[in-house]
Design a protein around this motif. Structure first.
Motif, PDB file in Angstrom:
ATOM      1  N   GLU A 242     -39.742 -30.697   6.742  1.00 26.99           N
ATOM      2  CA  GLU A 242     -39.908 -32.550   7.244  1.00 26.99           C
ATOM      3  C   GLU A 242     -38.278 -32.600   6.099  1.00 26.99           C
ATOM      4  N   TYR A 243     -37.444 -33.272   6.794  1.00 23.40           N
ATOM      5  CA  TYR A 243     -36.342 -33.407   6.311  1.00 23.40           C
ATOM      6  C   TYR A 243     -35.270 -32.710   5.930  1.00 23.40           C
ATOM      7  N   ALA A 244     -35.844 -31.528   5.972  1.00 19.48           N
ATOM      8  CA  ALA A 244     -34.962 -30.898   5.218  1.00 19.48           C
ATOM      9  C   ALA A 244     -33.500 -30.218   6.005  1.00 19.48           C
ATOM     10  N   PRO A 245     -32.470 -30.513   5.401  1.00 17.35           N
ATOM     11  CA  PRO A 245     -31.007 -30.118   6.505  1.00 17.35           C
ATOM     12  C   PRO A 245     -31.680 -28.165   6.435  1.00 17.35           C
ATOM     13  N   ALA A 246     -29.994 -28.039   7.538  1.00 19.82           N
ATOM     14  CA  ALA A 246     -30.553 -26.782   8.474  1.00 19.82           C
ATOM     15  C   ALA A 246     -29.549 -25.870   8.149  1.00 19.82           C
ATOM     16  N   PHE A 247     -29.066 -26.017   6.452  1.00 20.64           N
ATOM     17  CA  PHE A 247     -28.651 -25.584   5.735  1.00 20.64           C
ATOM     18  C   PHE A 247     -28.305 -25.449   4.718  1.00 20.64           C
ATOM     19  N   ASP A 248     -27.599 -24.916   3.625  1.00 22.06           N
ATOM     20  CA  ASP A 248     -27.196 -25.079   2.412  1.00 22.06           C
ATOM     21  C   ASP A 248     -26.619 -25.517   1.826  1.00 22.06           C
ATOM     22  N   PHE A 249     -26.655 -25.354   0.487  1.00 20.71           N
ATOM     23  CA  PHE A 249     -25.181 -25.816  -0.542  1.00 20.71           C
ATOM     24  C   PHE A 249     -24.042 -24.677   0.267  1.00 20.71           C
ATOM     25  N   ASP A 250     -24.246 -23.636   0.120  1.00 20.14           N
ATOM     26  CA  ASP A 250     -22.933 -22.857   0.866  1.00 20.14           C
ATOM     27  C   ASP A 250     -22.465 -22.671   2.081  1.00 20.14           C
ATOM     28  N   GLY A 251     -23.139 -23.605   2.844  1.00 21.95           N
ATOM     29  CA  GLY A 251     -23.559 -23.274   4.095  1.00 21.95           C
ATOM     30  C   GLY A 251     -24.550 -22.636   4.899  1.00 21.95           C
ATOM     31  N   LYS A 252     -24.867 -21.757   4.533  1.00 23.23           N
ATOM     32  CA  LYS A 252     -26.181 -20.914   5.032  1.00 23.23           C
ATOM     33  C   LYS A 252     -26.913 -21.477   5.673  1.00 23.23           C
ATOM     34  N   SER A 253     -27.564 -21.186   6.775  1.00 16.62           N
ATOM     35  CA  SER A 253     -29.128 -22.083   7.826  1.00 16.62           C
ATOM     36  C   SER A 253     -30.061 -21.648   6.980  1.00 16.62           C
ATOM     37  N   ARG A 254     -31.060 -22.495   6.894  1.00 14.76           N
ATOM     38  CA  ARG A 254     -32.866 -22.559   6.637  1.00 14.76           C
ATOM     39  C   ARG A 254     -33.213 -23.057   7.981  1.00 14.76           C
ATOM     40  N   PRO A 255     -34.772 -22.554   7.804  1.00 16.84           N
ATOM     41  CA  PRO A 255     -35.272 -21.605   6.651  1.00 16.84           C
ATOM     42  C   PRO A 255     -34.849 -20.026   6.000  1.00 16.84           C
ATOM     43  N   LYS A 256     -34.364 -19.742   5.625  1.00 18.27           N
ATOM     44  CA  LYS A 256     -35.123 -17.584   6.384  1.00 18.27           C
ATOM     45  C   LYS A 256     -35.975 -16.886   5.901  1.00 18.27           C
ATOM     46  N   GLY A 257     -37.006 -17.856   5.527  1.00 20.21           N
ATOM     47  CA  GLY A 257     -38.502 -17.566   5.668  1.00 20.21           C
ATOM     48  C   GLY A 257     -38.862 -18.212   6.416  1.00 20.21           C
ATOM     49  N   VAL A 258     -40.463 -18.328   5.416  1.00 19.40           N
ATOM     50  CA  VAL A 258     -41.644 -18.803   6.891  1.00 19.40           C
ATOM     51  C   VAL A 258     -41.622 -20.625   6.710  1.00 19.40           C
ATOM     52  N   ALA A 259     -40.589 -20.857   5.133  1.00 17.85           N
ATOM     53  CA  ALA A 259     -40.585 -22.893   4.963  1.00 17.85           C
ATOM     54  C   ALA A 259     -39.073 -22.210   4.299  1.00 17.85           C
ATOM     55  N   PRO A 260     -38.278 -23.972   4.406  1.00 14.74           N
ATOM     56  CA  PRO A 260     -36.961 -23.719   3.392  1.00 14.74           C
ATOM     57  C   PRO A 260     -37.583 -24.027   1.626  1.00 14.74           C
ATOM     58  N   ASP A 261     -36.633 -23.242   1.095  1.00 15.32           N
ATOM     59  CA  ASP A 261     -36.631 -23.106  -0.416  1.00 15.32           C
ATOM     60  C   ASP A 261     -36.498 -24.510  -0.683  1.00 15.32           C
ATOM     61  N   VAL A 262     -36.871 -24.759  -1.999  1.00 13.39           N
ATOM     62  CA  VAL A 262     -36.497 -25.793  -3.106  1.00 13.39           C
ATOM     63  C   VAL A 262     -35.132 -25.837  -3.456  1.00 13.39           C
ATOM     64  N   GLY A 263     -34.972 -27.221  -3.053  1.00 11.56           N
ATOM     65  CA  GLY A 263     -33.626 -26.778  -3.928  1.00 11.56           C
ATOM     66  C   GLY A 263     -32.546 -26.628  -3.178  1.00 11.56           C
ATOM     67  N   PRO A 264     -31.057 -26.666  -3.811  1.00 12.28           N
ATOM     68  CA  PRO A 264     -30.154 -27.307  -2.225  1.00 12.28           C
ATOM     69  C   PRO A 264     -29.984 -25.007  -2.130  1.00 12.28           C
ATOM     70  N   TYR A 265     -30.068 -24.595  -2.480  1.00 11.51           N
ATOM     71  CA  TYR A 265     -29.576 -22.852  -2.047  1.00 11.51           C
ATOM     72  C   TYR A 265     -30.556 -22.746  -1.464  1.00 11.51           C
ATOM     73  N   GLU A 266     -30.632 -22.015  -0.719  1.00 11.31           N
ATOM     74  CA  GLU A 266     -31.362 -21.242   0.135  1.00 11.31           C
ATOM     75  C   GLU A 266     -31.467 -19.293   0.208  1.00 11.31           C
ATOM     76  N   ARG A 267     -32.123 -18.833  -0.121  1.00 13.60           N
ATOM     77  CA  ARG A 267     -31.867 -17.561  -0.698  1.00 13.60           C
ATOM     78  C   ARG A 267     -32.301 -16.445   0.107  1.00 13.60           C
TER      79      ARG A 267
END
Length: 458
Positions: A433-458
């Motif tokens: 909910e309300y998670a952006p579809a990209f991270d601080f580095d411009g990578k798309s999120r989520p990569k896994g089953v849910a978004p990561d917490v914080g500005p970066y998606e691992r």
């Protein structure tokens, strides 16, 4: 959702009873005239307001790939969830080398490797090779100053600024929904904008401010980026910027902010629509070691703001702060550290002139790392505070975690790296909910089953 605050700050909020906001004799961070945040002469220094995004995707922040094509994020939809452009790939190896770059701070900081595609430029500014007598319409006809570009920029222009130290500039031109104005540092954080008080101001609608290094040069009532100045500035985006060293006086009702989107317009007080503040690196705002409620990392005072994927640390007051007429505000996937934390509410002016609803705050997937307070929220309908990480910080809201987020290299100095480590409990721990579809580095999120917490998606 009840008000969330530590006991030593409770005196500010004694007017909160249950779900009702009563008249307050003192409110968070208010000056004598009822304004908050940075102020000058009894009024806020900047204006802007927001609403759900309607901006086009053609001027989204871009990351050059090895093939020379671009990919990158876009704006949010009306529900606050961000969509991707047709060019976004979502793969780690399709965003250049940005995913391997560490985040650093200070004059010698090296940002994520992000370069704007020059094929999108319509006006060129180059301190080394340009001349303000040139047309600016080609690389070999570049202007020497951004100020010269502000005199000729028009709707649909992309002003490409090459590395250099450019002093201050103020944009007064307006774009349109179909033809935005885009000021961009061709090499992210390599075009520096500095001044004693407000280095970068925008009072135009449909304007993007992208990738600049912004700082002040003197102790003053300081703002880094000011969206508005006695006018509303709607449908704007402030992203990819490095804002730091805003000293800002902290006494006598003075204040400051790294990024401020606010302002007073008598005919339309603290209203407007569609401002997004994302992927910015904001730090060292205020006087080191001195707490001051009138100094913020990121500050908004209007409805419909979206604040996401920002890194904010070493702030005398709140890391992220909404007040006055701040309703319908989304704060997601940010990281704050050594700040007061996050506060959202509204009151003071203009609430005597318009109805202040105290409604619709969405605060999700943020990391608050060793903040002095935590999350403070005024009560009201339709609030969501969920899936935030409070490490060495007072927890609150729904589904909070207090685990060490295991950042790659936590340090509030040029050696800091706020990416998640390989075993971080914040991986896949966020809410969609309300998670952006990209991270601080411009990578798309989520990569896994849910978004990561914080500005970066691992």
């Amino acid at each position: 959702m009840s008000l969330l605050a530590r006991e030593n700050h409770s005196s500010i909020f004694t007017c909160i009873i249950g779900a009702t906001l009563l008249a307050c004799s003192s409110s968070p961070n208010t000056t004598d005239d009822g304004s908050t945040g940075s102020s000058s002469g009894g009024s806020e220094t900047a204006t802007a307001d927001t609403g759900s995004s309607t901006a086009d995707d053609s001027l989204s922040p871009t990351t050059t790939t090895s093939e020379g094509s671009t990919s990158g994020p876009t704006t949010s939809d009306s529900e606050g969830v961000t969509g991707t452009t047709s060019g976004s790939t979502g793969d780690d190896d399709s965003t250049g080398d940005s995913s391997s770059s560490s985040t650093t701070s200070g004059d010698d900081a090296e940002p994520p490797s992000t370069t704007f595609d020059e094929r999108g430029c319509t006006l060129f500014v180059d301190q080394l090779t340009g001349d303000d007598g040139n047309s600016g319409k080609a690389k070999d006809q570049a202007l020497a100053t951004i100020k010269a570009a502000t005199g000729i920029v028009a709707a649909g222009d992309t002003v490409c600024v090459y590395p250099g130290d450019y002093g201050a500039f103020k944009n007064t031109a307006h774009g349109t929904a179909d033809a935005r104005i885009h000021y961009v540092s061709v090499e992210r954080w390599q075009a520096k904008v500095s001044a004693p008080t407000i280095p970068l101001q925008n009072v135009g609608d449909y304007v993007d401010i992208d990738g600049f290094e912004v700082t002040t040069t003197d102790e003053s009532i300081g703002l880094g980026i000011s969206n508005g100045d006695g006018q509303l500035a709607n449908h704007c985006r402030i992203f990819n910027n490095h804002v730091y060293g805003i000293v800002a006086k902290t006494r006598g009702g003075s204040g400051g902010a790294g990024i401020l989107s606010a302002g007073w317009v008598s005919q339309k007080p603290y209203q407007g629509e569609d401002v997004e503040i994302f992927n910015n690196f904001v730090h060292d705002i205020g006087n080191p070691g001195e707490n001051a409620g009138l100094v913020q990392g990121i500050y908004v005072s209007h409805p419909h703001a979206k604040i996401y994927n920002n890194i904010v640390y070493n702030v005398s007051g709140w890391g992220i702060h909404g007040w006055h007429n701040a309703n319908y505000v989304t704060v997601s996937n940010n990281l704050t550290s050594n700040t007061e934390g996050i506060v959202l509410g509204n009151g003071d002016s203009p609430c005597g002139q318009i109805t202040c609803e105290f409604t619709d705050y969405y605060v999700t997937n943020n990391i608050l790392y060793d903040d002095r307070v935590g999350i403070v929220l005024y009560d009201g309908p339709n609030h969501l505070v969920s899936h935030n990480n409070f490490y060495l910080t007072e927890p609150s809201g729904d589904n909070p975690t207090t685990d060490d987020p295991q950042l790659v290299g936590y340090a509030l100095d040029p050696d800091g790296d706020f990416h998640l480590g390989p075993t971080s409990p914040m991986i896949d721990a966020g809410s969609p909910e309300y998670a952006p579809a990209f991270d601080f580095d411009g990578k798309s999120r989520p990569k896994g089953v849910a978004p990561d917490v914080g500005p970066y998606e691992r």
